[in-house]
Design a protein around this motif. Sequence first.
Motif, PDB file in Angstrom:
ATOM      1  N   ARG A   1       0.826  -1.211   0.000  1.00 14.79           N
ATOM      2  CA  ARG A   1       0.000   0.000   0.000  1.00 14.79           C
ATOM      3  C   ARG A   1       0.861   1.263   0.000  1.00 14.79           C
ATOM      4  NH1 ARG A   1      -5.196  -1.034   4.032  1.00 14.79           N
ATOM      5  NH2 ARG A   1      -5.850  -3.029   3.128  1.00 14.79           N
ATOM      6  N   SER A   2       2.028   1.180   0.612  1.00 18.47           N
ATOM      7  CA  SER A   2       2.927   2.338   0.625  1.00 18.47           C
ATOM      8  C   SER A   2       3.306   2.733  -0.795  1.00 18.47           C
ATOM      9  CB  SER A   2       4.188   2.027   1.437  1.00 18.47           C
ATOM     10  OG  SER A   2       3.879   1.831   2.800  1.00 18.47           O
ATOM     11  N   GLY A   3       3.577   1.726  -1.633  1.00 15.69           N
ATOM     12  CA  GLY A   3       3.888   2.012  -3.034  1.00 15.69           C
ATOM     13  C   GLY A   3       2.730   2.687  -3.733  1.00 15.69           C
ATOM     14  N   SER A   4       1.508   2.220  -3.483  1.00 15.15           N
ATOM     15  CA  SER A   4       0.329   2.820  -4.114  1.00 15.15           C
ATOM     16  C   SER A   4       0.117   4.248  -3.649  1.00 15.15           C
ATOM     17  CB  SER A   4      -0.913   1.972  -3.791  1.00 15.15           C
ATOM     18  OG  SER A   4      -0.789   0.663  -4.289  1.00 15.15           O
TER      19      SER A   4
ATOM     20  N   TYR B   1       2.765   6.491  -5.271  1.00 16.76           N
ATOM     21  CA  TYR B   1       2.441   6.693  -6.688  1.00 16.76           C
ATOM     22  C   TYR B   1       1.396   7.790  -6.838  1.00 16.76           C
ATOM     23  CZ  TYR B   1       0.504   5.803 -11.344  1.00 16.76           C
ATOM     24  OH  TYR B   1       0.041   5.944 -12.629  1.00 16.76           O
ATOM     25  N   ARG B   2       0.347   7.711  -6.033  1.00 13.98           N
ATOM     26  CA  ARG B   2      -0.723   8.714  -6.093  1.00 13.98           C
ATOM     27  C   ARG B   2      -0.207  10.095  -5.702  1.00 13.98           C
ATOM     28  NH1 ARG B   2      -4.298   8.129  -1.189  1.00 13.98           N
ATOM     29  NH2 ARG B   2      -2.501   9.284  -0.384  1.00 13.98           N
ATOM     30  N   ASP B   3       0.556  10.159  -4.611  1.00 16.64           N
ATOM     31  CA  ASP B   3       1.045  11.457  -4.139  1.00 16.64           C
ATOM     32  C   ASP B   3       2.017  12.091  -5.130  1.00 16.64           C
ATOM     33  OD1 ASP B   3      -0.472  11.207  -1.858  1.00 16.64           O
ATOM     34  OD2 ASP B   3       1.173  10.462  -0.613  1.00 16.64           O
ATOM     35  N   LEU B   4       2.891  11.273  -5.715  1.00 14.53           N
ATOM     36  CA  LEU B   4       3.848  11.806  -6.682  1.00 14.53           C
ATOM     37  C   LEU B   4       3.135  12.292  -7.935  1.00 14.53           C
ATOM     38  CD1 LEU B   4       6.719  12.339  -7.646  1.00 14.53           C
ATOM     39  CD2 LEU B   4       6.850   9.951  -8.401  1.00 14.53           C
TER      40      LEU B   4
ATOM     41  N   CYS C   1       4.126   3.473 -14.246  1.00 17.89           N
ATOM     42  CA  CYS C   1       3.395   2.228 -13.977  1.00 17.89           C
ATOM     43  C   CYS C   1       4.331   1.027 -14.004  1.00 17.89           C
ATOM     44  CB  CYS C   1       2.266   2.054 -14.980  1.00 17.89           C
ATOM     45  SG  CYS C   1       0.858   3.158 -14.730  1.00 17.89           S
ATOM     46  N   ASP C   2       5.219   0.987 -14.982  1.00 17.86           N
ATOM     47  CA  ASP C   2       6.169  -0.122 -15.074  1.00 17.86           C
ATOM     48  C   ASP C   2       7.057  -0.189 -13.830  1.00 17.86           C
ATOM     49  OD1 ASP C   2       5.185  -0.852 -17.500  1.00 17.86           O
ATOM     50  OD2 ASP C   2       6.790   0.064 -18.681  1.00 17.86           O
ATOM     51  N   ALA C   3       7.542   0.967 -13.384  1.00 12.21           N
ATOM     52  CA  ALA C   3       8.456   1.012 -12.244  1.00 12.21           C
ATOM     53  C   ALA C   3       7.752   0.585 -10.955  1.00 12.21           C
ATOM     54  CB  ALA C   3       9.027   2.418 -12.094  1.00 12.21           C
ATOM     55  N   PHE C   4       6.577   1.129 -10.706  1.00 14.44           N
ATOM     56  CA  PHE C   4       5.870   0.804  -9.468  1.00 14.44           C
ATOM     57  C   PHE C   4       5.343  -0.628  -9.477  1.00 14.44           C
ATOM     58  CE2 PHE C   4       6.000   5.334  -8.728  1.00 14.44           C
ATOM     59  CZ  PHE C   4       6.027   5.427  -7.343  1.00 14.44           C
ATOM     60  N   GLU C   5       4.930  -1.132 -10.635  1.00 10.21           N
ATOM     61  CA  GLU C   5       4.488  -2.524 -10.716  1.00 10.21           C
ATOM     62  C   GLU C   5       5.638  -3.481 -10.447  1.00 10.21           C
ATOM     63  OE1 GLU C   5       2.636  -3.041 -14.484  1.00 10.21           O
ATOM     64  OE2 GLU C   5       0.829  -1.910 -13.926  1.00 10.21           O
TER      65      GLU C   5
END
Length: 369
Positions: A284-287, A290-293, A310-314
């Motif tokens: 969830r921290s990654g999600s 991602y949203r905040d950035l 998307c590729d990096a966070f996935e």
Amino acid sequence: YEGGGVGGSGGGIMNSHAGVLGGMEGAGVVRDGAAGILPLAPSTADTRAKYGSGGGENKKKQGGSYSGASGSGIGGDGTAVMSREREDEALTKEMDNVQFLFRFKDHHYGNDLIACTDDELMHAASLAHSLLKLSVSLEKRLRRETTGSTRALREAIGTIRTLGRRMTKFCRIDVLVHTAKRIAKICKSSALLSSDTVRIPTCVNDLGDFLTNTSDILRETGGNGITAYSLSNLEQYIPLLIMQSVRNLGLSNDDDYGEYGSVSSRKRRDAGSISMQGIESLARSGSVLYRDLKNAVGFEGSFWDDVAACDAFERGDSFVQLLELDAKGLEEYYLNNKSEFSDNDYKHMFSINCPNRKGDSRKFNSLKR
């Protein structure tokens, strides 16, 4: 991006379509289809850094040549002249010069990293903007001059432009230091040991607030161009730093992972170093980040790239999800996806104690053979 470590087994990093800070008209930025990032690397004229760049046999270039660290790939008018291959090489060079941020123990999980206050960053952005704008204004006036020697004036203008670029790079490295300073604390968060509820680590929420506030500060004082460059490539660095947090989960207080994710010691924590709720907290921290950035860079002229982000966070999320697998599931995943992450990362995953398995690096060694 190839390989799971920082730089990976191929030494490259995820591709970026971000443009390079060029000549400025107010707060504008010159971009083109072949633009590349002005890399975070010291000038050859600078003194040696306190901390080494972290060389090693895993550093490999992707072809071509790179002529220098400061301002290379930038034309005389500030426009980008880098091909995509040179852009990738510049990004790899940048990673080589920020490796210290990924060695969490060396800076005591962010506690020893020194970064600017909001006021100091605001003044730096304002100075960078002023210097770049001044160089463009003076150059335009010089072009109208028809008499007298202009060589000395052009050299002076070039010096002003160079100083402006260096101040802009200073803003960008400061944002990156702030980011690493916060993410390095994730692996020490009590949220990863929670057995009843899923909690987002405080440092993650703090980083989200920082990104939003910094975007506002930089745009107000330095314009969209300075802000876009200062926040560029964070969509690549944040997942890499989260992955580095995972690598540090299975280590005792006396151990740490060295550069490129290589194991620097064999000692491990006891079983239960992360709970199932803690794994969900990491995901969830990654999600959240991602949203905040994405919200922080949602302005005109931003270098944000949805596909690259998307590729990096996935990829980062896939690495975190390996913590959930039992021993047999991890074995099957490795056999079917050997090239997805580096051998060092898989070896770490087999060694770390997780909720559904006990660490056993010997199993990885036998599968590797």
